[in-house]
Structures are given as C-alpha cells and as structure tokens.
Design a protein around this motif. Sequence first.
Motif, PDB file in Angstrom:
ATOM      1  N   ARG A   1       4.681  14.811  -0.398  1.00  8.82           N
ATOM      2  CA  ARG A   1       3.251  14.727  -0.142  1.00  8.82           C
ATOM      3  C   ARG A   1       2.989  13.603   0.853  1.00  8.82           C
ATOM      4  O   ARG A   1       3.239  12.433   0.573  1.00  8.82           O
ATOM      5  CB  ARG A   1       2.498  14.456  -1.445  1.00  8.82           C
ATOM      6  CG  ARG A   1       2.727  15.503  -2.515  1.00  8.82           C
ATOM      7  CD  ARG A   1       2.095  16.835  -2.169  1.00  8.82           C
ATOM      8  NE  ARG A   1       0.634  16.785  -2.354  1.00  8.82           N
ATOM      9  CZ  ARG A   1      -0.180  17.736  -1.969  1.00  8.82           C
ATOM     10  NH1 ARG A   1       0.280  18.807  -1.326  1.00  8.82           N
ATOM     11  NH2 ARG A   1      -1.481  17.626  -2.185  1.00  8.82           N
ATOM     12  N   GLY A   2       2.518  13.990   2.036  1.00  2.00           N
ATOM     13  CA  GLY A   2       2.215  13.011   3.068  1.00  2.00           C
ATOM     14  C   GLY A   2       0.880  12.334   2.827  1.00  2.00           C
ATOM     15  O   GLY A   2       0.105  12.718   1.938  1.00  2.00           O
ATOM     16  N   PHE A   3       0.580  11.350   3.629  1.00  2.53           N
ATOM     17  CA  PHE A   3      -0.661  10.585   3.503  1.00  2.53           C
ATOM     18  C   PHE A   3      -1.891  11.484   3.571  1.00  2.53           C
ATOM     19  O   PHE A   3      -2.799  11.393   2.747  1.00  2.53           O
ATOM     20  CB  PHE A   3      -0.702   9.524   4.615  1.00  2.53           C
ATOM     21  CG  PHE A   3      -1.987   8.745   4.682  1.00  2.53           C
ATOM     22  CD1 PHE A   3      -2.426   8.011   3.599  1.00  2.53           C
ATOM     23  CD2 PHE A   3      -2.746   8.740   5.846  1.00  2.53           C
ATOM     24  CE1 PHE A   3      -3.615   7.275   3.663  1.00  2.53           C
ATOM     25  CE2 PHE A   3      -3.927   8.021   5.926  1.00  2.53           C
ATOM     26  CZ  PHE A   3      -4.365   7.289   4.834  1.00  2.53           C
TER      27      PHE A   3
ATOM     28  N   LYS B   1       0.850  -1.182   0.000  1.00  5.15           N
ATOM     29  CA  LYS B   1       0.000   0.000   0.000  1.00  5.15           C
ATOM     30  C   LYS B   1       0.896   1.246   0.000  1.00  5.15           C
ATOM     31  O   LYS B   1       1.879   1.316   0.738  1.00  5.15           O
ATOM     32  CB  LYS B   1      -0.903   0.032   1.232  1.00  5.15           C
ATOM     33  CG  LYS B   1      -2.068  -0.939   1.165  1.00  5.15           C
ATOM     34  CD  LYS B   1      -3.138  -0.509   0.173  1.00  5.15           C
ATOM     35  CE  LYS B   1      -4.345  -1.417   0.229  1.00  5.15           C
ATOM     36  NZ  LYS B   1      -5.418  -0.974  -0.704  1.00  5.15           N
ATOM     37  N   VAL B   2       0.530   2.215  -0.809  1.00  4.58           N
ATOM     38  CA  VAL B   2       1.273   3.475  -0.913  1.00  4.58           C
ATOM     39  C   VAL B   2       0.636   4.508   0.008  1.00  4.58           C
ATOM     40  O   VAL B   2      -0.586   4.690  -0.010  1.00  4.58           O
ATOM     41  CB  VAL B   2       1.269   3.980  -2.368  1.00  4.58           C
ATOM     42  CG1 VAL B   2       1.868   5.386  -2.460  1.00  4.58           C
ATOM     43  CG2 VAL B   2       2.041   3.013  -3.263  1.00  4.58           C
ATOM     44  N   PHE B   3       1.462   5.192   0.824  1.00  2.00           N
ATOM     45  CA  PHE B   3       0.900   6.185   1.745  1.00  2.00           C
ATOM     46  C   PHE B   3       1.581   7.550   1.667  1.00  2.00           C
ATOM     47  O   PHE B   3       1.498   8.363   2.588  1.00  2.00           O
ATOM     48  CB  PHE B   3       0.891   5.661   3.188  1.00  2.00           C
ATOM     49  CG  PHE B   3       2.248   5.425   3.816  1.00  2.00           C
ATOM     50  CD1 PHE B   3       2.815   6.378   4.645  1.00  2.00           C
ATOM     51  CD2 PHE B   3       2.940   4.244   3.604  1.00  2.00           C
ATOM     52  CE1 PHE B   3       4.050   6.165   5.251  1.00  2.00           C
ATOM     53  CE2 PHE B   3       4.167   4.010   4.214  1.00  2.00           C
ATOM     54  CZ  PHE B   3       4.724   4.974   5.034  1.00  2.00           C
ATOM     55  N   GLY B   4       2.199   7.834   0.548  1.00  5.69           N
ATOM     56  CA  GLY B   4       2.798   9.145   0.330  1.00  5.69           C
ATOM     57  C   GLY B   4       3.510   9.157  -1.006  1.00  5.69           C
ATOM     58  O   GLY B   4       3.860   8.088  -1.538  1.00  5.69           O
ATOM     59  N   LEU B   5       3.722  10.336  -1.579  1.00  4.61           N
ATOM     60  CA  LEU B   5       4.409  10.471  -2.859  1.00  4.61           C
ATOM     61  C   LEU B   5       5.456  11.573  -2.760  1.00  4.61           C
ATOM     62  O   LEU B   5       5.265  12.555  -2.037  1.00  4.61           O
ATOM     63  CB  LEU B   5       3.419  10.796  -3.978  1.00  4.61           C
ATOM     64  CG  LEU B   5       2.413   9.693  -4.330  1.00  4.61           C
ATOM     65  CD1 LEU B   5       1.330  10.242  -5.239  1.00  4.61           C
ATOM     66  CD2 LEU B   5       3.117   8.505  -4.972  1.00  4.61           C
TER      67      LEU B   5
END
Length: 330
Positions: free
Chosen positions: A286-288, A104-108
Amino acid sequence: MSKSVLFAAAMTAALSTVSSAQAACDKMDKVTAAWLPIMQTTAYYVALDQKLFEKACIEIDSNKMESPNQIIDALIAGRADFGPPGAAAGIAMIAESKFPGKLKVFGLQGGGIKVNRINDGLIVKPDSEIKSFADLKGKTLGHVPGIQWRTISRQMVKAAGLDPDKDVKLVDLAVAMQVPAVVGGTVDATLSLEPVGSIAVASGKAKRAMTNPVASVIADPFYSGASVMTTKFMTERPDVARRVVAVIDQATDLVNADFVKYKAVLPAYTPIKVDQLDLVAQPYLRGFKDLDDTDVKSYQALVDVFIAQGVVQGPINVREKLLTKADLGE
C-alpha cells in the motif's frame, strides 16, 4: 472530482516532471536508506532496478540490515533518511513513543486472508506434527529478531491458549537462518515473513503449517511492514522527500500491476533463487496515495497489541503518525 483522484493526478504529474528532468539534473541529492531483505521491500528493489531514483535526481546510499530494529535505530540516530517498504511498523511506533515526532509513516506492507496475499507463515519440517500454535507446547519457536516479532509471536502463542513465558521458548533468528534452523532441528518451528515460506516450500525440506496466521489473530489485512521517513529529512529537504515518496509510490504501482514481471529482481536482493521465483508469494503493498481507513485500522490493531503487552505506553493514535500531503507541502 474527489481529493484522492486529484492527489493521484498531482503525483503522476510530479513523476512525469521528474522523468523529463532526468537528463538535466543540476545535482544528485544523496539519500540514505536502510532496508531488510524481505518480500515487503519489493517496491524498493524495483525502484533501484528501474533506476527510478536516478530519474528523480536522487543518489541512494542503500544499506541492507539484518533485523527490523536496526532500521529504526538507524533512522532515530540519523544514520538513515528513510526506511523503504518493509521497515518495522511496530518498532516505528515504539520509537515514536520514546522519541515523539521523529518519524512519519508513508506506506504499509503485509498480507491478508481476504486479499489473498501471503505475509507470514508457521514454518515446520514436512513430517512435523505441528499444525498450529496450539501444538507448540514444550517446543521452540524462532522469529525475526527484535521486539516487534517477539511481541507478535507472544500474542500468537497466547491466542492459542498457551503461556509464552512457560509453554514455548522463543528464539531470535535472522531471516537467512530460519529455514536452516527448522531443517537442522535448532527450532521446532518459525513464525516467518515472506520469502522464507516460499524458500521452505521450494526446498522441500520444510513447509507452511499455517499461512497468514497473524492476519487470523490481529488484523486482516495485517501490516508488519511500513515505509518510514524521519521528520528531520522531511522538514529539512521537503522537495527531496516528496520525490522519494513519489518514486516509492510509482514502484509500488508497478509491482501491484505486474508482479510476475517485476519479481525477477528478487534474487538480487533476497535469499530467493531464480529457480524458486514461480513459488514466490505476492506481497500486499500500500503506497502513500493508497492508504485508507481499513489500512489505518489494521495498523492500529498491531500497535494496540504492543500497548496491551506493555511494550509501549498508550494510547497511540497511528493516524497522527502518518505522513500527510501537508507535510510534503502539497
């Protein structure tokens, strides 16, 4: 009150609770992280430096990797619980296509032209005649090792009207070797992530021929980095996973609010030297809690490149791969 405001308030409350509980940790929950020494990982460095994990009753087993592939491999193999900011956004989706439901991705993290944040650059010698990818015919181009940056490099070469199989030789180069390879003539240019461009400029022995070239071709903003956790970690230890996300969000906010202050941690984790800090470019983090439709569309554009080049079978909807508040029991 909007849902985003409510969630931000909830995250703030969670962090406040964590901080007040620092002195009363019944136990320290061990969490294993795998990371790459690049600018996109800055929030993680700050979290370590400010002891935010300890305040959240988390003991971090921190493992530096040499390539993006190694991070995702460690996650899939169960050798790491999460990849801090800067894990490979594209490779994460390749892994997901092969092992659905694992990540799961939680930030970019990345950069962009419109947001004035540098993510990548085309690095050449100061006297090089190479000004763009169109000038690379018959030349050698180095890039971060692995399929992600090989695919991105091929896309950049194709967009410039060249054939990546015939016109340009692509070479895997570890981050620390990229500037020396350009200076020494091993390659004619590199497509490099920060802080390589800043190091090149600081050295005076190389320069950026182009700044943020990938954002001009694939998506603006462009995200090549992601914060990633395993679903095994998330489902087996949801409370710990929640605290990891909260810590990374808190550190991301600190960096975004005062990069000048917090960039002082970079020499401890990246090839940047203290006397080069003034030249370091601020990453776009960019945080969650901050992810929005623009971020999702930009991430989708990267994944679509992988699909178009046959690296992974589509369709892939990246929105379905993002961590949700429900996943964390919010």
